[in-house]
Design an enzyme around this catalytic site. Structure first.
Site, PDB file in Angstrom:
ATOM      1  N   HIS A 131       0.848  -1.196   0.000  1.00 48.93           N
ATOM      2  CA  HIS A 131       0.000   0.000   0.000  1.00 48.93           C
ATOM      3  C   HIS A 131       0.876   1.236   0.000  1.00 48.93           C
ATOM      4  O   HIS A 131       1.867   1.309   0.729  1.00 48.93           O
ATOM      5  CB  HIS A 131      -0.912   0.009   1.232  1.00 48.93           C
ATOM      6  CG  HIS A 131      -1.698   1.280   1.382  1.00 48.93           C
ATOM      7  ND1 HIS A 131      -1.488   2.182   2.411  1.00 48.93           N
ATOM      8  CD2 HIS A 131      -2.687   1.811   0.617  1.00 48.93           C
ATOM      9  CE1 HIS A 131      -2.323   3.189   2.281  1.00 48.93           C
ATOM     10  NE2 HIS A 131      -3.052   2.998   1.204  1.00 48.93           N
ATOM     11  N   SER A 132       0.536   2.221  -0.832  1.00 44.19           N
ATOM     12  CA  SER A 132       1.282   3.472  -0.913  1.00 44.19           C
ATOM     13  C   SER A 132       2.747   3.181  -1.263  1.00 44.19           C
ATOM     14  O   SER A 132       3.028   2.444  -2.214  1.00 44.19           O
ATOM     15  CB  SER A 132       1.135   4.241   0.408  1.00 44.19           C
ATOM     16  OG  SER A 132       1.726   5.514   0.325  1.00 44.19           O
ATOM     17  N   MET A 133       3.699   3.690  -0.489  1.00 44.48           N
ATOM     18  CA  MET A 133       5.111   3.469  -0.788  1.00 44.48           C
ATOM     19  C   MET A 133       5.508   2.013  -0.589  1.00 44.48           C
ATOM     20  O   MET A 133       6.557   1.581  -1.093  1.00 44.48           O
ATOM     21  CB  MET A 133       5.983   4.369   0.092  1.00 44.48           C
ATOM     22  CG  MET A 133       5.830   5.847  -0.205  1.00 44.48           C
ATOM     23  SD  MET A 133       6.234   6.295  -1.903  1.00 44.48           S
ATOM     24  CE  MET A 133       7.990   5.972  -1.928  1.00 44.48           C
ATOM     25  N   ILE A 157      -1.323  -0.988  -4.190  1.00 44.17           N
ATOM     26  CA  ILE A 157      -2.558  -0.265  -3.916  1.00 44.17           C
ATOM     27  C   ILE A 157      -2.221   1.212  -3.728  1.00 44.17           C
ATOM     28  O   ILE A 157      -1.495   1.569  -2.791  1.00 44.17           O
ATOM     29  CB  ILE A 157      -3.258  -0.809  -2.661  1.00 44.17           C
ATOM     30  CG1 ILE A 157      -3.571  -2.302  -2.817  1.00 44.17           C
ATOM     31  CG2 ILE A 157      -4.528  -0.032  -2.363  1.00 44.17           C
ATOM     32  CD1 ILE A 157      -4.094  -2.953  -1.557  1.00 44.17           C
ATOM     33  N   THR A 159      -0.192   3.285  -5.231  1.00 43.76           N
ATOM     34  CA  THR A 159       1.253   3.442  -5.139  1.00 43.76           C
ATOM     35  C   THR A 159       1.783   4.323  -6.262  1.00 43.76           C
ATOM     36  O   THR A 159       1.457   4.079  -7.431  1.00 43.76           O
ATOM     37  CB  THR A 159       1.943   2.064  -5.214  1.00 43.76           C
ATOM     38  OG1 THR A 159       1.511   1.254  -4.127  1.00 43.76           O
ATOM     39  CG2 THR A 159       3.447   2.206  -5.162  1.00 43.76           C
TER      40      THR A 159
END
Length: 954
Positions: A131-133, A157, A159
């Site tokens: 998720h994200s980074m 997700i 990212t």
């Protein structure tokens, strides 16, 4: 919202890397068991999944996906498939702001993958969900061939994959660059071409089996399935265009994923129930069971890709081929062009409807919609009909399924909508024996029916061009749609940039019911996976929808041949008026969301131009002009730098001598808007600084006394030392930067600089007021003396009228003699600390430098708890900036010196470089600011030295 089905519990895994990474951890998720589990001593036999949190993310964010997986395994015990969810604790580090974390986290993730792989008896490939980074971190481990052999698939997700949201740190930029370079050798990159049009195909196409077979998968990493997802317009942290990658196999926005059809904000993507269900259904679908009961993920990428398409892009509809129809009852035939047929109470038996294909040649398109027919039902066919002798009705004995051409529309008011857009001309040419289309509505108690619309594409396909930004008013695309029609298509040319905002209005007219359902599908031909839907259900809703593109159109792409498409799936109970207009509100909001990262570079450009103007313009001391806070800020010269940089960029690209500037091929309108905002912001901040100097200088000084615990006498001594010997100020702050971090040294320097300027401003205002008071006293005394002398002159004139000697009016001379200080003050210039406008600008630039180093400072503060040493990429620029400022204060700069032309050219060059190379790579502004400080300090010091050595040159 996803709710836990049991109490969430986390069991920590122990391995050697725990000592090397004391603030990190690896956990196994389980529920309901009160006794603590030890995964190191358990026999793990599920398919392993690792959740990788992102920027400031918690390892507990895995609970939604893991809980759904546990529930699914319990509800279907016959499958014998279950997943083992692991999650990583990165101590909620701000990895999106400071890139030094990424290398540290990457090493720990590799340890975790090796550790989890060692827990299983059989080799078990791992699925990473980032998720994200965390998604970028998961992608980066593919560059290590020893680790990539353990990875089956990666699901990212929300990212930012190919570019960071904000490049505030050199380490973060380097991390992205290294990952991209290594993946370019191990992955097949996909780039849109001038003929790419993803809207023409039903879904994204995976790599062909032939191309997969020809690749050496031991050297290539195309056997790892990469899936990226984005949240859409509600995600204000990561723009939609950043969530895809050229190395992906599949991309999907949550607003277009079947059974989700919602836009998710950045955090809700990890707990949105619809989305977590889709992810787990996919993972269960690619899982297989061994004879000993252990579960693993399939290594067949083609099979996994088909499963991903089915769950993330388009549900797979079974192709039944030809089927035999036994019954000849309940058959009907329709010959109209528009049909709306519904059964409010459902059907007792299957209902068959024949639709003739023998239409006029101009009717080339057919749109058909089935309502409340199960998605897996086989309801649309093509067949050759026969006439029954007894009744004279047509029927079909054998029919070929066309359900695989049906696309599912998001559910509205619990009504299932399945729509197929067919090309009648192609059907007639391909299947010449067919005479009819067959619609079969299954029996059931629920309301069901279908809508049919046969039309000439010339009447339903609307071609428009994106209005110019200066265009105002609404334009009519179609004044009134045909009654009963269900499909219109709008093709939009010249919609090519993310900031452009088009608002399309769909207004219902003459509705048979108060509520209706209109679904609009937006498709961008060069952006795969960015299809989205928008639904209108009531006149109470705003009847408009906003249309924009997620990414910039590729170079040499032809939007006239491949325009942005809007498919309108209308409710036949109404007629509609469709209009459009340029949306300024949407355009401005998109500029803020997409390009706010450009503002620091433009702000520094403005300050550099202001600084150049202030060095050319020195006000006289002792006048109100020297106290004006807006000196140099009310300018538009910096706008010339914007246009000049765009021309110079083309020259650089053609000559290939200088480094290649940032590839930002956006319209000049964006740069002008951002730059005008920077000019306004510079004026506001300059007034704010002057306001603080005027009213809060003493308050901030007292606050500094409390923080430093110095007495008033001690603070006066400290200020006196800093004022008369500023080199000590530079040594102290540089020492703090070297001993701690650059941000702390800059903060201390900013406080000292502000206090010195505040103290000088207070003394200047006091001197100014005393001077004005003295001038008033001198004028009053001068007027009294002048009146007495006039009386004496008159009496002398009466006594001696024969005296013809001229009478001199020496009032002005007396005024000059009485006010020598005022004359001298008018001849002096505001140099040194009394040139407040110059030092306010320098203080603003120092503040920007301080803000750019805030992420590094936060990382340093957090690392102190665990004894981890993190690199400081801006320490060199900080030393240069602090040394230059202390030198400027030491030599009482600025002085009115020669050589301003060379200095102006250098400041213009710094301003241009900030726009050419620093709009995306914000961290490079550290070098621009430090370079500007150094150039000004060298100019002042060298010119002063030259004039001392050669006094005649003044």
């Amino acid at each position: 919202m996803t709710y836990m089905f049991g109490e969430p519990r986390f069991a920590r895994l122990q391995f050697k890397a725990n000592n090397q990474f004391p603030n990190y951890g690896l956990y196994y998720y389980y529920e309901g068991v009160r006794q603590p589990l030890d995964p190191n001593k358990m026999r793990m036999n599920g398919a392993p999944v690792i959740f990788v949190p992102g920027n400031a993310g918690s390892y507990k964010q895995v609970r939604s996906m893991a809980s759904v997986a546990l529930r699914k395994a319990r509800e279907h015990p016959g499958l014998g498939i279950h997943l083992d969810y692991y999650t990583i604790d990165f101590d909620e580090e701000l990895s999106a702001l400071y890139g030094g974390y990424m290398y540290h986290q990457q090493s720990f993730l590799k340890y975790c993958i090796r550790t989890i792989a060692s827990l299983y008896r059989h080799p078990s490939p791992i699925v990473l969900i980032g998720h994200s980074m965390g998604g970028k971190l998961a992608q980066s481990v593919l560059t290590d061939t020893d680790i990539s052999q353990h990875i089956n698939a990666i699901i990212s997700i929300s990212t930012p994959l190919d570019n960071p949201v904000l490049s505030l740190d050199a380490h973060l930029s380097q991390f992205y660059k290294e990952t991209h370079e290594k993946l370019s050798y191990t992955r097949t990159a996909t780039q849109p071409t001038t003929t790419t049009n993803v809207c023409q195909s039903m879904h994204q196409r995976p790599l062909s089996e032939q191309s997969m077979a020809n690749q050496d998968l031991s050297a290539k990493l195309d056997n790892v399935l990469l899936i990226s997802t984005g949240g859409g317009n509600r995600d204000l942290l990561v723009q939609a265009g950043l969530t895809t990658s050229q190395f992906n196999d599949l991309h999907a926005m949550t607003s277009a994923i079947p059974r989700v059809s919602l836009s998710c904000d950045h955090l809700s993507a990890v707990w949105c129930l619809q989305f977590t269900l889709v992810i787990n259904r996919f993972l269960f679908n690619i899982s297989q069971r061994r004879e000993d009961g252990s579960v693993f993920f399939s290594n067949d990428k083609q099979r996994n890709m088909q499963s991903a398409l089915m769950y993330f892009v388009k549900p797979k509809t079974r192709y039944h081929g030809s089927i035999n129809i036994q019954t000849h009852n309940n058959w009907h035939e329709e010959r109209h062009l528009v049909i709306n047929k519904f059964f409010a109470n459902g059907l007792r038996n299957d209902y068959y409807e024949l639709i003739g294909l023998g239409r006029q040649p101009r009717y080339k398109k057919l749109a058909i919609e089935a309502v409340n027919v199960d998605n897996d039902a086989n309801w649309l066919f093509g067949c050759e009909s026969y006439k029954e002798n007894a009744t004279g009705k047509n029927y079909c004995d054998k029919a070929t399924s066309l359900t695989h051409l049906v696309q599912r529309v998001p559910i509205v008011d619990d009504d299932l909508r399945n729509i197929a857009i067919l090309d009648l001309h192609n059907l007639r040419q391909t299947f010449k024996q067919w005479t009819h289309l067959l619609v079969r509505l299954p029996a059931g108690s629920q309301r069901t029916g279908y809508n049919l619309d046969i039309y000439d594409p010339k009447d339903r396909f609307l071609d428009i061009r994106m209005p110019r930004w200066y265009a105002s008013g609404r334009r009519i695309a179609i004044n009134e749609t045909v009654q009963g029609s269900i499909h219109y298509r709008m093709r939009i040319a010249d919609l090519v940039e993310p900031y452009q905002g088009l608002r399309v209005h769909v207004e219902p007219l003459k509705c048979l019911k108060p509520n209706y359902r209109v679904t609009v599908r937006v498709c961008v031909p060069w952006a795969s996976g960015f299809e989205r839907y928008h639904t209108l259900t009531s006149p109470k809703q705003k009847p408009g929808l906003y249309v924009n593109v997620p990414t910039l159109m590729p170079r040499h792409y032809n939007t006239t041949l491949n325009p942005v498409l809007l498919d309108f799936y209308l409710d036949p109970i109404c007629r509609y008026r469709i209009s459009y207009e340029y949306s300024y509100a949407d355009a401005l909001s998109r500029i803020v969301l997409e390009f706010y990262g450009w503002l620091p570079a433009h702000f520094i450009c403005v300050l550099l131009i202001v600084l150049r103007m202030q060095l050319d313009h020195f006000e006289e001391a002792g006048s109100l002009k020297s106290l004006r806070p807006y000196i140099g800020y009310l300018q538009y010269t910096s706008l010339y730098v914007v246009t000049g940089c765009r021309l110079f960029k083309k020259l650089i690209m053609n000559m290939k001598i200088l480094p290649i500037p940032e590839q930002l091929d956006y319209s000049v309108n964006v740069s002008i808007i951002i730059h005008c905002t920077a000019i306004g912001l510079s004026v506001v901040t300059a007034f704010a600084f002057w306001f603080c100097l005027t009213l809060f200088g003493n308050s901030l000084q007292r606050l500094a006394l409390r923080l430093t615990r110095l007495s008033t006498s001690g603070s006066n001594i400290m200020l006196s030392i800093m004022t008369h010997l500023p080199i000590t100020y530079g040594i102290l702050t540089i020492g703090v930067a070297l001993g701690a971090c650059s941000g702390l040294g800059l903060l201390l320097a900013f406080i000292f600089y502000f206090l010195m300027l505040s103290n000088a401003y207070k003394d200047y205002v006091e001197d100014y007021l005393w001077q004005k008071a003295a001038n008033l006293v001198h004028k009053a005394v001068g007027i009294g003396k002048k009146s007495n002398s006039n009386k004496d002159d008159q009496s002398a004139a009466v006594a001696n009228t024969s005296d013809q000697s001229p009478v001199s009016n020496d009032g002005d001379d007396q005024q000059k003699l009485l006010n020598p200080d005022e004359k001298q003050a008018k001849d002096e210039l505001c140099v040194g600390l009394r040139n407040f406008s110059f030092h306010v600008t320098l203080l603003l630039m120092l503040l920007i430098l301080l803000l750019l180093n805030v992420p590094t400072s936060l990382a340093w503060i957090r690392s102190r708890k665990h004894g981890v040493v993190l690199p400081d990429s801006s320490i060199r620029t900080t030393i240069v900036a602090l040394s230059s400022i202390s030198l400027l204060l030491q030599i009482r700069a600025p002085q009115k010196l020669r050589g301003n032309l060379i200095l102006s050219i250098l400041l213009y060059a710094c301003a241009g470089i900030s726009l050419l190379y620093c709009q995306m790579a914000i961290y490079r502004l550290n070098f621009i600011i430090a370079g500007a400080f150094a150039v000004i300090a060298m100019h002042q010091a060298l010119q002063k030295l030259y004039e001392r050595l050669f006094p005649s040159a003044k």
